[in-house]
Design a protein around this motif. Structure first.
Motif, PDB file in Angstrom:
ATOM      1  N   ALA A  11       0.835  -1.211   0.000  1.00  0.00           N
ATOM      2  CA  ALA A  11       0.000   0.000   0.000  1.00  0.00           C
ATOM      3  C   ALA A  11       0.867   1.258   0.000  1.00  0.00           C
ATOM      4  O   ALA A  11       0.599   2.209  -0.750  1.00  0.00           O
ATOM      5  CB  ALA A  11      -0.932  -0.003   1.204  1.00  0.00           C
ATOM      6  N   LEU A  12       1.915   1.261   0.811  1.00  0.00           N
ATOM      7  CA  LEU A  12       2.770   2.445   0.893  1.00  0.00           C
ATOM      8  C   LEU A  12       3.592   2.633  -0.380  1.00  0.00           C
ATOM      9  O   LEU A  12       3.770   3.759  -0.841  1.00  0.00           O
ATOM     10  CB  LEU A  12       3.690   2.347   2.112  1.00  0.00           C
ATOM     11  N   ARG A  13       4.064   1.555  -0.948  1.00  0.00           N
ATOM     12  CA  ARG A  13       4.881   1.640  -2.156  1.00  0.00           C
ATOM     13  C   ARG A  13       4.099   2.282  -3.302  1.00  0.00           C
ATOM     14  O   ARG A  13       4.587   3.200  -3.969  1.00  0.00           O
ATOM     15  CB  ARG A  13       5.342   0.244  -2.544  1.00  0.00           C
ATOM     16  N   THR A  14       2.889   1.808  -3.532  1.00  0.00           N
ATOM     17  CA  THR A  14       2.109   2.354  -4.644  1.00  0.00           C
ATOM     18  C   THR A  14       1.618   3.770  -4.359  1.00  0.00           C
ATOM     19  O   THR A  14       1.534   4.597  -5.270  1.00  0.00           O
ATOM     20  CB  THR A  14       0.916   1.445  -4.998  1.00  0.00           C
ATOM     21  N   THR A  15       1.345   4.055  -3.097  1.00  0.00           N
ATOM     22  CA  THR A  15       0.897   5.411  -2.748  1.00  0.00           C
ATOM     23  C   THR A  15       2.045   6.399  -2.847  1.00  0.00           C
ATOM     24  O   THR A  15       1.859   7.528  -3.321  1.00  0.00           O
ATOM     25  CB  THR A  15       0.264   5.415  -1.350  1.00  0.00           C
ATOM     26  N   LEU A  16       3.234   5.996  -2.428  1.00  0.00           N
ATOM     27  CA  LEU A  16       4.394   6.871  -2.581  1.00  0.00           C
ATOM     28  C   LEU A  16       4.686   7.137  -4.053  1.00  0.00           C
ATOM     29  O   LEU A  16       5.059   8.251  -4.427  1.00  0.00           O
ATOM     30  CB  LEU A  16       5.619   6.273  -1.891  1.00  0.00           C
ATOM     31  N   ALA A  17       4.490   6.140  -4.900  1.00  0.00           N
ATOM     32  CA  ALA A  17       4.665   6.340  -6.339  1.00  0.00           C
ATOM     33  C   ALA A  17       3.637   7.332  -6.876  1.00  0.00           C
ATOM     34  O   ALA A  17       3.965   8.186  -7.710  1.00  0.00           O
ATOM     35  CB  ALA A  17       4.561   5.011  -7.074  1.00  0.00           C
ATOM     36  N   ALA A  18       2.402   7.235  -6.400  1.00  0.00           N
ATOM     37  CA  ALA A  18       1.363   8.182  -6.830  1.00  0.00           C
ATOM     38  C   ALA A  18       1.710   9.601  -6.385  1.00  0.00           C
ATOM     39  O   ALA A  18       1.516  10.565  -7.142  1.00  0.00           O
ATOM     40  CB  ALA A  18       0.004   7.761  -6.274  1.00  0.00           C
ATOM     41  N   LEU A  19       2.230   9.743  -5.173  1.00  0.00           N
ATOM     42  CA  LEU A  19       2.643  11.064  -4.684  1.00  0.00           C
ATOM     43  C   LEU A  19       3.820  11.589  -5.508  1.00  0.00           C
ATOM     44  O   LEU A  19       3.856  12.770  -5.867  1.00  0.00           O
ATOM     45  CB  LEU A  19       3.018  10.994  -3.207  1.00  0.00           C
ATOM     46  N   ALA A  22       2.572  12.822  -8.767  1.00  0.00           N
ATOM     47  CA  ALA A  22       1.831  14.085  -8.642  1.00  0.00           C
ATOM     48  C   ALA A  22       2.778  15.275  -8.508  1.00  0.00           C
ATOM     49  O   ALA A  22       2.417  16.394  -8.881  1.00  0.00           O
ATOM     50  CB  ALA A  22       0.895  14.016  -7.440  1.00  0.00           C
ATOM     51  N   GLU A  23       3.974  15.035  -7.996  1.00  0.00           N
ATOM     52  CA  GLU A  23       4.938  16.120  -7.825  1.00  0.00           C
ATOM     53  C   GLU A  23       5.770  16.377  -9.079  1.00  0.00           C
ATOM     54  O   GLU A  23       6.478  17.366  -9.158  1.00  0.00           O
ATOM     55  CB  GLU A  23       5.881  15.791  -6.659  1.00  0.00           C
ATOM     56  N   ALA A  24       5.691  15.484 -10.048  1.00  0.00           N
ATOM     57  CA  ALA A  24       6.503  15.617 -11.255  1.00  0.00           C
ATOM     58  C   ALA A  24       5.982  16.743 -12.143  1.00  0.00           C
ATOM     59  O   ALA A  24       4.778  16.891 -12.337  1.00  0.00           O
ATOM     60  CB  ALA A  24       6.505  14.304 -12.033  1.00  0.00           C
ATOM     61  N   ASP A  61      -5.564  14.138  -0.201  1.00  0.00           N
ATOM     62  CA  ASP A  61      -6.451  13.792  -1.320  1.00  0.00           C
ATOM     63  C   ASP A  61      -5.920  12.602  -2.116  1.00  0.00           C
ATOM     64  O   ASP A  61      -6.686  11.720  -2.507  1.00  0.00           O
ATOM     65  CB  ASP A  61      -6.639  14.990  -2.259  1.00  0.00           C
ATOM     66  N   ILE A  62      -4.614  12.565  -2.344  1.00  0.00           N
ATOM     67  CA  ILE A  62      -4.031  11.462  -3.103  1.00  0.00           C
ATOM     68  C   ILE A  62      -4.102  10.167  -2.311  1.00  0.00           C
ATOM     69  O   ILE A  62      -4.461   9.119  -2.853  1.00  0.00           O
ATOM     70  CB  ILE A  62      -2.584  11.795  -3.525  1.00  0.00           C
ATOM     71  N   VAL A  63      -3.783  10.220  -1.022  1.00  0.00           N
ATOM     72  CA  VAL A  63      -3.847   9.017  -0.184  1.00  0.00           C
ATOM     73  C   VAL A  63      -5.285   8.503  -0.126  1.00  0.00           C
ATOM     74  O   VAL A  63      -5.538   7.303  -0.261  1.00  0.00           O
ATOM     75  CB  VAL A  63      -3.282   9.278   1.226  1.00  0.00           C
ATOM     76  N   ARG A  64      -6.241   9.416   0.031  1.00  0.00           N
ATOM     77  CA  ARG A  64      -7.647   9.016   0.063  1.00  0.00           C
ATOM     78  C   ARG A  64      -8.076   8.419  -1.279  1.00  0.00           C
ATOM     79  O   ARG A  64      -8.796   7.422  -1.325  1.00  0.00           O
ATOM     80  CB  ARG A  64      -8.534  10.194   0.437  1.00  0.00           C
TER      81      ARG A  64
END
Length: 107
Positions: A11-19, A22-24, A61-64
């Motif tokens: 869960a953390l790996r994929t969420t960190l990738a999404a974050l 989003a910062e790119a 918002d991204i985590v949710r």
């Protein structure tokens, strides 16, 4: 306990990738297209772009959204053959929502 760790790590790996995504900053391909070789940017950092900085609400918002996506997919997996996958997605969503429900965070 190890199964719980695998769920948390996933869960953390994929969420960190999404974050991270989003910062790119978007690549401005049009600005680099058509340059002659001698006019191409060179050197360390020549093609680096500043990253966006997410606000706390943006991160929440991204985590949710990541948790909601897991719950949505789990709800669609109704066949008995997919029960284990659905349970894992629900467990991953619970991990992410647990971070949001932690101290100092509101829903």
């Amino acid at each position: 306990m190890r199964a719980r760790d695998k769920v948390t790590v996933s869960a953390l790996r994929t969420t960190l990738a999404a974050l991270d995504n989003a910062e790119a900053a978007p690549v401005d391909a049009a600005g680099l297209r058509g340059l002659a070789l001698e006019a191409s940017p060179v050197g360390a950092g020549a093609t680096e772009a500043a990253r966006y900085e997410l606000s706390v609400s943006g991160v929440v918002d991204i985590v949710r959204a990541e948790a909601d996506e897991r719950l949505r997919i789990a709800a669609q997996l109704t066949a008995p053959a997919h029960a284990e996958r659905a349970a894992r997605l629900r467990a991953e969503a619970a991990v992410l929502l647990g971070f949001l429900d932690g101290p100092g965070h509101t829903r």
